[in-house]
Design an enzyme around this catalytic site. Structure first.
Site, PDB file in Angstrom:
ATOM      1  N   HIS A  86       0.797  -1.196   0.465  1.00 65.09           N
ATOM      2  CA  HIS A  86      -0.124   0.212  -0.460  1.00 65.09           C
ATOM      3  C   HIS A  86       1.019   1.152  -0.203  1.00 65.09           C
ATOM      4  O   HIS A  86       1.092   2.198  -0.732  1.00 65.09           O
ATOM      5  CB  HIS A  86      -0.476   0.441   0.708  1.00 65.09           C
ATOM      6  CG  HIS A  86      -1.832   0.915   1.401  1.00 65.09           C
ATOM      7  ND1 HIS A  86      -3.156   0.895   1.595  1.00 65.09           N
ATOM      8  CD2 HIS A  86      -1.847   2.277   1.646  1.00 65.09           C
ATOM      9  CE1 HIS A  86      -3.340   2.589   1.299  1.00 65.09           C
ATOM     10  NE2 HIS A  86      -2.751   3.093   1.737  1.00 65.09           N
ATOM     11  N   GLU A  87       1.838   1.010   1.030  1.00 65.01           N
ATOM     12  CA  GLU A  87       2.339   2.324   0.877  1.00 65.01           C
ATOM     13  C   GLU A  87       3.697   2.374  -0.354  1.00 65.01           C
ATOM     14  O   GLU A  87       3.998   3.471  -0.200  1.00 65.01           O
ATOM     15  CB  GLU A  87       3.367   2.563   1.838  1.00 65.01           C
ATOM     16  CG  GLU A  87       2.851   2.675   3.413  1.00 65.01           C
ATOM     17  CD  GLU A  87       1.558   3.380   3.433  1.00 65.01           C
ATOM     18  OE1 GLU A  87       1.616   4.858   3.178  1.00 65.01           O
ATOM     19  OE2 GLU A  87       0.340   3.330   4.369  1.00 65.01           O
TER      20      GLU A  87
END
Lengths: 500, 500
Positions: free
Chosen positions: B264-265
């Site tokens: 996600h990051e």
């Protein structure tokens, strides 16, 4: 009521806190660049730092700040408030005298000069750096001329770094060192005693060295709630009383380097951790200038970490990490930590004694450059002659001669003397400590590090910039700065070590 | 010539770069606080961040910046320059409308509210937070009133986060999700298939997880020269195109959490790394707003990391660290990564489907609060009723109900919808990718991650804020934002997984 009431002070305080907070943000960005930042980040980081530095300059020059300073002239302030006004007044008055265009040209020239110096050093070719050096000298002369057109420009630049340690006293100190040290170094050169670095040389895994110095820092009294330890290319310290960080380095073949680097930076960090919390953001919540800061690092590095009781206390911690130290005694470590090597031509590798002669060479050359008594292209020959005269060695190349230090590429003329002033002040603080508490080796043996930290907190750290530097030294030691304590301390120490 | 020439643009650019650099300095201070800072540093850091935020506000409101913006109205600018002017014009115009006193009161109220919320959550006592919530709502209503006294204040606050995704489209998207998802979730609840998380559960040493995700990030195409990975309490991403850092976390009992958090990051970080270098400091060198940012993280998290080919490709990397995975198949991992759990009441632990219903609840309650249709003390009852209605579960406590998220204590009303908009945009980008390049699973299997990264760079990342958000989506996908692609994608995926 007049303008200089509590409201004016509050408004002044708000502005100064903002200014200091911007400066602390810059310091964190710098810390990050040295310790954490990926290589790709350089471009953006330079531009962030330039923006913050520009803002700091604008906040300092701000007309409303000037008005508040005027309003606070002669106001009824307590001593801490008055000190805060004094310190900002001085910075404001200097900043407004310098045209923004000169600030910008100097910033750009410094930024360009680093690569030029770096390449010249790598190629051992001073001529490639000479014009840059001449330009930087000229920029700083211009700067000094804006501040005080009728004064010796070198004095003016020195006062950038040491506003409150009179120039003449600094010259006296360096004169004393230049006179006292060569005979002592000659005697060591002629001594039959040879000290060996062997006890601290070998192979020392860096991660074990780190574990060792972490224990050591805890023992020294470093507050981990308000700091952290990382590794960096060059040891350094950054931060505020709430967060005073240490960057250190480890040399796999040399245990001493990691210990002295860490303890040196601990000396800076302890000073910062002990600054008064409630004055955070104001000058009285910031450390005094370079010489006092360096006196703290040198106190811990030279008077503590190069002492016999330090190694007696620390050897068991080191042995927990390094089995190879089982057969080494604390006395051998103490001796290994105090080898004098007059053949060394590199300042940052110099021992406690020859170090100051490296400084004297730089001071004399810088002063002559800034005063216009020496041309940039003449520097290598003069440098080598002075090394031969003061240290008895002649650098073989400019890379290990006049190109060795980064400072001139940053145009920090006037700064080098503060290194020696710091050492000298450290010895003077030690004498005062001994008069108050007892002989340092005995205190270290009997009680460890706390009495030292306590004394320094009480007499130096907690004051921040409340006192002018010379007043701080007088209040703490009873006399103005003098090299006498330094000279007598090292004479006694090395007479014993080298059986002179 | 008129005022709006190249000189005006250059002066504008200098001011905006300074503003952005201050903002980047703040982001680094925030990164440091989350990842590196010792606990003791909080006091000073808060004051540094407040100072930078005040400076940013002043730089944005600056009258000379306003004058330059006026001069540049109708000037002959290229599209990138015009976009930079448009973006700063909007921020400047909004900032100058809000009195400094309201900014300061809001900052203080936010700062105080965090502890109140935290204590109320710990004590499971919403009544202790109700007055604070009411005060924060009132402050944001005041804010909206300064910006646009005649408009729906919730709309105005939403536009803080999404200036260029029309409010009505956002409402349409949430309406579509609220209609389409419950039947799908009901079908999953009624399905005979039960997916198990077992393949990704067990004991996974965090340092081995870190080694694994470092390999994974390299494989995904993360540029380590312009970034770094650290662990943090909450996963996050900070920085610029030159230095886009990832903070992630590892749960010793759950391999999936570390993988999805990191990927996600990574989605955020890849977006930032691909922003144009030459526009650093200007809006076109910054990421578009929340929904687009979140579309990138959700693309990689949901469409890549929760796909079967991802686990086929990644399982060998995971096995290098974890012998226990020898007997687990990629298909089992894929299924474990896609368990739907309608009983869960915590948003940040929600699966890909129920997630949006958590958002809808918050949106409806926030909007009613800001519009004055709901009082703060009524929130818990309404919250629980809506959870029962939309998700079929009723939170047992307020701590796991309306007190679960930090956002309201920070007065960020209008923000939650962007999470759903991001997911919806991600699915729309996926459809466009598939039309251009080919079915995502096949491309991932055959060619790995590069074609995905290339497509996103070309169609989204490299534009920064050059296009308004709705134009960016239209240019990249051929149509305005719609939830249709999201709905059809998850219907196909979960019909297959749960044999519906």
């Amino acid at each position: 009521m007049t303008g200089g009431g509590p409201d004016a002070y509050e408004a002044f305080r708000t502005r100064v806190e903002r200014l200091t907070n911007v400066s602390h943000a810059s310091r964190l960005l710098d810390w990050d660049q040295q310790v954490m930042m990926p290589d790709g980040g350089t471009t953006a980081r330079s531009s962030q730092l330039a923006a913050l530095s520009g803002l700091e300059h604008d906040l300092l020059c701000d007309r409303e700040l000037g008005q508040l300073l005027d309003d606070l002239e002669g106001a009824d302030l307590d001593p801490v408030e008055a000190a805060n006004v004094r310190e900002i007044r001085r910075r404001h008055d200097r900043s407004v005298k310098v045209p923004a265009s000169l600030v910008e040209r100097t910033r750009q020239a410094r930024s360009d000069a680093f690569d030029v110096w770096n390449a010249a050093k790598a190629d051992d070719d001073f001529s490639a750096f000479a014009d840059t050096l001449a330009e930087l000298v000229e920029l700083r002369r211009e700067y000094a001329d804006h501040l005080a057109p009728d004064r010796d420009p070198y004095r003016v630049l020195y006062e950038e770094f040491e506003p409150y340690l009179p120039y003449d006293r600094m010259v006296d100190v360096l004169d004393t060192l230049r006179a006292a040290l060569p005979p002592l170094i000659d005697a060591i050169r002629d001594s039959d005693v040879t000290l060996s670095k062997r006890a601290l040389s070998g192979t020392f895994d860096p991660s074990r060295q780190e574990a060792f110095v972490r224990e050591l820092l805890t023992d020294l009294g470093y507050d981990w709630e308000r700091g952290r330890l990382d590794t960096a290319a060059h040891p350094f310290q950054r931060g505020s009383q709430f967060d005073a960080r240490i960057g250190t380095r480890f040399d796999e073949s040399d245990l001493l380097d990691g210990v002295t680097s860490t303890v040196h930076e601990f000396g800076h960090a302890l000073y910062v951790q002990n600054l008064p919390d409630e004055q955070y953001g104001m000058p009285t919540g910031e450390a005094r200038d370079m010489s006092i800061h360096e006196s703290q690092s040198r106190f811990w590095e030279n008077h503590v970490a190069r002492s016999r009781p330090f190694w007696e206390r620390t050897l068991p911690l080191a042995r927990e990490q390094f089995d190879s130290l089982a057969g080494v005694s604390a006395d051998e470590m103490y001796r290994a930590a105090n080898v004098v090597d007059p053949e060394n031509v590199i300042r940052v590798e110099a021992d406690e004694l020859t170090y100051h002669l490296h400084i004297v060479v730089r001071f004399e050359i810088e002063r002559a450059l800034v005063r216009g008594e020496l041309e940039a292209e003449e520097v290598p020959a003069v440098w080598n002659d002075k090394y031969e005269e003061y240290l008895g060695v002649r650098p073989k190349t400019d890379a290990e001669g006049c190109l060795q230090d980064v400072h001139w590429s940053n145009a920090t003329f006037g700064y080098f003397p503060t290194y020696s002033l710091g050492s000298v002040a450290a010895a003077q603080f030690r004498s005062a400590f001994e008069a108050d508490v007892g002989a340092l080796p005995e205190v270290l043996s009997a009680e460890g590090f706390d009495p030292v930290a306590d004394w320094l907190r009480e007499h130096v750290h907690r004051h921040g910039k409340r006192y002018r530097t010379d007043d701080l030294i007088k209040t703490a030691t009873g006399e103005p700065l003098t090299a006498d304590h330094y000279v007598s301390t090292v004479e006694a120490k090395y007479t014993d070590l080298y059986d002179l």
